[in-house]
Design a protein around this motif. Structure first.
Motif, PDB file in Angstrom:
ATOM      1  N   ASP A  44       0.839  -1.210   0.000  1.00  0.00           N
ATOM      2  CA  ASP A  44       0.000   0.000   0.000  1.00  0.00           C
ATOM      3  C   ASP A  44       0.870   1.254   0.000  1.00  0.00           C
ATOM      4  O   ASP A  44       0.561   2.249  -0.675  1.00  0.00           O
ATOM      5  N   ALA A  45       1.962   1.228   0.752  1.00  0.00           N
ATOM      6  CA  ALA A  45       2.866   2.384   0.792  1.00  0.00           C
ATOM      7  C   ALA A  45       3.527   2.611  -0.559  1.00  0.00           C
ATOM      8  O   ALA A  45       3.706   3.762  -0.993  1.00  0.00           O
ATOM      9  N   ILE A  46       3.880   1.540  -1.228  1.00  0.00           N
ATOM     10  CA  ILE A  46       4.492   1.673  -2.556  1.00  0.00           C
ATOM     11  C   ILE A  46       3.521   2.328  -3.528  1.00  0.00           C
ATOM     12  O   ILE A  46       3.888   3.206  -4.319  1.00  0.00           O
ATOM     13  N   VAL A  47       2.248   1.934  -3.456  1.00  0.00           N
ATOM     14  CA  VAL A  47       1.244   2.511  -4.357  1.00  0.00           C
ATOM     15  C   VAL A  47       0.957   3.964  -3.996  1.00  0.00           C
ATOM     16  O   VAL A  47       0.938   4.852  -4.867  1.00  0.00           O
ATOM     17  N   SER A  48       0.765   4.238  -2.723  1.00  0.00           N
ATOM     18  CA  SER A  48       0.335   5.579  -2.318  1.00  0.00           C
ATOM     19  C   SER A  48       1.470   6.599  -2.303  1.00  0.00           C
ATOM     20  O   SER A  48       1.264   7.775  -2.629  1.00  0.00           O
ATOM     21  N   GLU A  49       2.671   6.164  -1.937  1.00  0.00           N
ATOM     22  CA  GLU A  49       3.778   7.113  -1.782  1.00  0.00           C
ATOM     23  C   GLU A  49       4.723   7.162  -2.982  1.00  0.00           C
ATOM     24  O   GLU A  49       5.410   8.169  -3.188  1.00  0.00           O
ATOM     25  N   TYR A  50       4.767   6.090  -3.766  1.00  0.00           N
ATOM     26  CA  TYR A  50       5.703   6.040  -4.896  1.00  0.00           C
ATOM     27  C   TYR A  50       5.002   5.870  -6.236  1.00  0.00           C
ATOM     28  O   TYR A  50       5.651   5.608  -7.249  1.00  0.00           O
ATOM     29  N   GLY A  51       3.689   6.035  -6.229  1.00  0.00           N
ATOM     30  CA  GLY A  51       2.948   5.888  -7.484  1.00  0.00           C
ATOM     31  C   GLY A  51       3.015   4.505  -8.071  1.00  0.00           C
ATOM     32  O   GLY A  51       2.780   4.318  -9.271  1.00  0.00           O
ATOM     33  N   GLY A  52       3.328   3.519  -7.240  1.00  0.00           N
ATOM     34  CA  GLY A  52       3.391   2.129  -7.695  1.00  0.00           C
ATOM     35  C   GLY A  52       4.767   1.698  -8.170  1.00  0.00           C
ATOM     36  O   GLY A  52       4.968   0.514  -8.483  1.00  0.00           O
ATOM     37  N   TYR A  53       5.735   2.629  -8.248  1.00  0.00           N
ATOM     38  CA  TYR A  53       7.092   2.259  -8.662  1.00  0.00           C
ATOM     39  C   TYR A  53       7.885   1.790  -7.445  1.00  0.00           C
ATOM     40  O   TYR A  53       7.812   2.390  -6.374  1.00  0.00           O
ATOM     41  N   LEU A  54       8.653   0.731  -7.623  1.00  0.00           N
ATOM     42  CA  LEU A  54       9.363   0.158  -6.500  1.00  0.00           C
ATOM     43  C   LEU A  54      10.518   1.062  -6.082  1.00  0.00           C
ATOM     44  O   LEU A  54      11.321   1.478  -6.923  1.00  0.00           O
ATOM     45  N   PRO A  55      10.627   1.367  -4.793  1.00  0.00           N
ATOM     46  CA  PRO A  55      11.727   2.199  -4.303  1.00  0.00           C
ATOM     47  C   PRO A  55      13.035   1.405  -4.244  1.00  0.00           C
ATOM     48  O   PRO A  55      13.468   0.933  -3.184  1.00  0.00           O
ATOM     49  N   LEU A  56      13.635   1.267  -5.403  1.00  0.00           N
ATOM     50  CA  LEU A  56      14.870   0.512  -5.557  1.00  0.00           C
ATOM     51  C   LEU A  56      15.862   1.310  -6.383  1.00  0.00           C
ATOM     52  O   LEU A  56      15.469   2.085  -7.264  1.00  0.00           O
ATOM     53  N   GLU A  57      17.138   1.080  -6.122  1.00  0.00           N
ATOM     54  CA  GLU A  57      18.189   1.572  -7.006  1.00  0.00           C
ATOM     55  C   GLU A  57      18.949   0.364  -7.535  1.00  0.00           C
ATOM     56  O   GLU A  57      19.343  -0.514  -6.766  1.00  0.00           O
ATOM     57  N   ILE A  58      19.127   0.341  -8.861  1.00  0.00           N
ATOM     58  CA  ILE A  58      19.875  -0.738  -9.501  1.00  0.00           C
ATOM     59  C   ILE A  58      21.080  -0.130 -10.189  1.00  0.00           C
ATOM     60  O   ILE A  58      20.941   0.803 -10.996  1.00  0.00           O
ATOM     61  N   SER A  59      22.244  -0.631  -9.860  1.00  0.00           N
ATOM     62  CA  SER A  59      23.474  -0.258 -10.547  1.00  0.00           C
ATOM     63  C   SER A  59      23.918  -1.446 -11.381  1.00  0.00           C
ATOM     64  O   SER A  59      23.728  -2.603 -10.988  1.00  0.00           O
ATOM     65  N   ALA A  60      24.540  -1.174 -12.533  1.00  0.00           N
ATOM     66  CA  ALA A  60      24.900  -2.266 -13.427  1.00  0.00           C
ATOM     67  C   ALA A  60      26.089  -1.882 -14.292  1.00  0.00           C
ATOM     68  O   ALA A  60      26.402  -0.704 -14.483  1.00  0.00           O
TER      69      ALA A  60
ATOM     70  N   ARG B 228      27.334   1.370 -12.385  1.00  0.00           N
ATOM     71  CA  ARG B 228      26.753   2.709 -12.357  1.00  0.00           C
ATOM     72  C   ARG B 228      25.232   2.626 -12.220  1.00  0.00           C
ATOM     73  O   ARG B 228      24.597   1.730 -12.815  1.00  0.00           O
ATOM     74  N   PRO B 229      24.621   3.535 -11.471  1.00  0.00           N
ATOM     75  CA  PRO B 229      23.153   3.510 -11.342  1.00  0.00           C
ATOM     76  C   PRO B 229      22.467   3.625 -12.700  1.00  0.00           C
ATOM     77  O   PRO B 229      22.782   4.515 -13.498  1.00  0.00           O
ATOM     78  N   VAL B 230      21.554   2.700 -12.964  1.00  0.00           N
ATOM     79  CA  VAL B 230      20.792   2.721 -14.212  1.00  0.00           C
ATOM     80  C   VAL B 230      19.292   2.896 -13.947  1.00  0.00           C
ATOM     81  O   VAL B 230      18.522   3.187 -14.867  1.00  0.00           O
ATOM     82  N   TRP B 231      18.885   2.755 -12.685  1.00  0.00           N
ATOM     83  CA  TRP B 231      17.464   2.806 -12.343  1.00  0.00           C
ATOM     84  C   TRP B 231      17.304   3.246 -10.892  1.00  0.00           C
ATOM     85  O   TRP B 231      18.029   2.777 -10.013  1.00  0.00           O
ATOM     86  N   ARG B 232      16.396   4.172 -10.681  1.00  0.00           N
ATOM     87  CA  ARG B 232      16.125   4.596  -9.308  1.00  0.00           C
ATOM     88  C   ARG B 232      14.673   5.030  -9.168  1.00  0.00           C
ATOM     89  O   ARG B 232      14.217   5.950  -9.836  1.00  0.00           O
ATOM     90  N   ASN B 233      13.926   4.311  -8.331  1.00  0.00           N
ATOM     91  CA  ASN B 233      12.552   4.701  -7.965  1.00  0.00           C
ATOM     92  C   ASN B 233      11.657   4.990  -9.169  1.00  0.00           C
ATOM     93  O   ASN B 233      10.904   5.965  -9.192  1.00  0.00           O
ATOM     94  N   GLY B 234      11.764   4.148 -10.187  1.00  0.00           N
ATOM     95  CA  GLY B 234      10.887   4.309 -11.344  1.00  0.00           C
ATOM     96  C   GLY B 234      11.478   5.110 -12.476  1.00  0.00           C
ATOM     97  O   GLY B 234      10.836   5.263 -13.522  1.00  0.00           O
ATOM     98  N   GLU B 235      12.696   5.605 -12.326  1.00  0.00           N
ATOM     99  CA  GLU B 235      13.326   6.412 -13.375  1.00  0.00           C
ATOM    100  C   GLU B 235      14.507   5.666 -13.990  1.00  0.00           C
ATOM    101  O   GLU B 235      15.410   5.217 -13.280  1.00  0.00           O
ATOM    102  N   MET B 236      14.487   5.541 -15.316  1.00  0.00           N
ATOM    103  CA  MET B 236      15.619   4.953 -16.012  1.00  0.00           C
ATOM    104  C   MET B 236      16.691   6.013 -16.179  1.00  0.00           C
ATOM    105  O   MET B 236      16.459   7.055 -16.790  1.00  0.00           O
ATOM    106  N   LEU B 237      17.869   5.752 -15.645  1.00  0.00           N
ATOM    107  CA  LEU B 237      18.953   6.732 -15.640  1.00  0.00           C
ATOM    108  C   LEU B 237      19.895   6.573 -16.829  1.00  0.00           C
ATOM    109  O   LEU B 237      20.585   7.519 -17.205  1.00  0.00           O
TER     110      LEU B 237
END
Length: 460
Positions: free
Chosen positions: A83-99, A437-446
């Motif tokens: 519920d917090a992911i949907v309400s606070e992050y618009g449904g995007y997972l609060p994750l950072e992926i580096s690759a 290097r970060p390629v993704w953060r909280n729903g944004e492709m970097l």
């Protein structure tokens, strides 16, 4: 099938109750462990996952569906977290992926990517996506690595025997694997991975994946080709007429046409039809006939076919001293091809004095389906936990029953040393040296890689 909350293993829904109470951030990395298939891997497939999976927000309806499924299935459900992911992050997972950059050739046991949650309330989220993320990466990476191994074998044969190895190589291994895979998505991702190395394919899903996920224009090509149904529908008595129709129907557009020739008797087709009643027509065409043996020993049969075509149609000896068929005739072997049989066939033709210009290779299920996660021993493991005080603690496994499954402890970095990527602890490398290097953060492709760049990296 599109609910990201359910794209995981059942038991992971209980993991939010299992981490220590002081856990705030969990870091995890993915790698190809040391294996018997390849010393380095062609990293590919993260970008499609980001676009198609993490790029689509989880909805309230997804949460409701997942809760109902988990309740009926017998596992806990983290309603508050989702519920917090949907309400606070618009449904995007609060994750950072580096690759690492996709298309890079990476030594085994070097992390390809690293994931960490960005919301301290959700340390469980990092490893929750392991199933979908690892699945998205291991398959195209494995197919791309397999295809590249074939490329190395063929390239070596061309370097030895061809006057134009660079020009010949892109079309030397053709993908016939679409019908032999487990799903359309597999055809797309595996076919796309093959196209990093070669430009020949009959897997249209692979072309569309390269276009959709990496912005390719037209990464793969094919030619008109016969199958057994189109040849045998004429009947054995009219086999020559079926072949002649192929020559006449595809005279234009370069005239390149492949004809399967073993429906009845391959040797008779080569000698009595291609080299007999249709020889003059073959030689008078503007294009090239590609004869396809499709049964028998995968080394001896194409070698015999090529030798007989040389006797019938002749050709020339190139500057490297190897025979090249008359340009109106070539051979493609698509049955029984894998890394080993391609290597044996290349060696056989070289020993027979033929340039590899004379033949193309095809792979189907052996390219796109006869691989699994253990081919390159892929794994994603937690490597560090940050507590409420902000301190990172090492997390790892080291089973005495299988030392080969020991995992890396501590936040990871990848640096280049003596021209080779190596894994190091993040706290031991200079700032800016880390190739993850970060390629993704909280729903944004970097970062977004182009297919052209992926291709260049893979063969640099």
């Amino acid at each position: 099938m599109q609910n990201l909350i359910l794209a995981t293993d059942s038991y992971k829904h209980s993991h939010f109750l299992q981490y220590p109470p002081e856990a705030r951030l969990i870091s995890a990395y993915g790698e190809s462990r040391t294996n018997g298939f390849a010393d380095e891997v062609l990293f590919l497939g993260l970008q499609p996952f980001l676009i198609d999976y993490l790029g689509k927000p989880v909805s309230a309806a997804d949460v409701d569906e997942a809760e109902a499924i988990c309740a009926a299935h017998g596992v806990p459900f983290n309603r508050a977290g989702w519920d917090a992911i949907v309400s606070e992050y618009g449904g995007y997972l609060p994750l950072e992926i580096s690759a690492l950059p996709e298309g890079a050739m990476v030594p085994t046991s070097v992390p390809l990517f690293q994931v960490v949650n960005t919301d301290e309330r959700m340390p469980w989220l990092t490893t929750f996506i392991e199933t979908a993320l690892l699945r998205a990466v291991w398959y195209p990476t494995t197919v791309g690595t397999l295809s590249r191994k074939c490329k190395s074998v063929i390239a070596a044969g061309l370097e030895q025997t061809s006057e134009d190895p660079a020009g010949q190589l892109p079309f030397k291994l053709h993908d016939f694997g679409a019908r032999g895979v487990s799903s359309g998505e597999s055809a797309a991702l595996g076919g796309m991975a093959h196209l990093v190395n070669f430009a020949g394919t009959d897997t249209l899903e692979g072309i569309m994946a390269a276009r959709r996920y990496y912005g390719a224009d037209m990464p793969g090509f094919s030619i008109p080709a016969a199958e057994h149904s189109t040849m045998t529908s004429w009947g054995e008595a009219r086999e020559a007429a079926a072949y002649e129709n192929m020559l006449d129907s595809f005279e234009g557009e370069g005239g390149l046409v492949a004809v399967v020739s073993d429906s009845y008797d391959l040797d008779n087709a080569v000698e009595a039809i291609w080299g007999g009643s249709l020889k003059d027509k073959v030689l008078s065409r503007r294009g090239t006939l590609v004869v396809r043996p499709d049964s028998g020993d995968p080394v001896e049969t194409p070698a015999r076919t090529l030798a007989r075509l040389w006797e019938i149609f002749g050709g020339a000896t190139n500057a490297k001293g190897y025979r090249v068929l008359d340009p109106h005739v070539r051979v493609i072997q698509g049955d029984g091809m894998n890394v080993d049989s391609i290597e044996r066939l290349v060696a056989r033709l070289v020993s027979d004095g033929f340039a590899i210009d004379n033949i193309a290779f095809g792979m189907g299920g052996g390219l796109l389906q006869q691989v699994n996660r253990d081919t390159l021993r892929f794994a994603m493991k937690a490597n560090a936990m940050r507590d409420a005080e902000g301190s990172w603690h090492d997390v790892s496994k080291d089973p005495k029953t299988d030392p080969g499954k020991a995992s890396k402890a501590g936040r990871q970095a990848v640096v280049e040393e003596n021209g080779r990527m190596v894994a190091r602890r993040l706290d031991e490398v200079d700032a800016g040296a880390d190739l993850l290097r970060p390629v993704w953060r909280n729903g944004e492709m970097l970062v977004r890689h182009s297919f052209e760049d992926v291709r260049k990296r893979s063969w640099s």
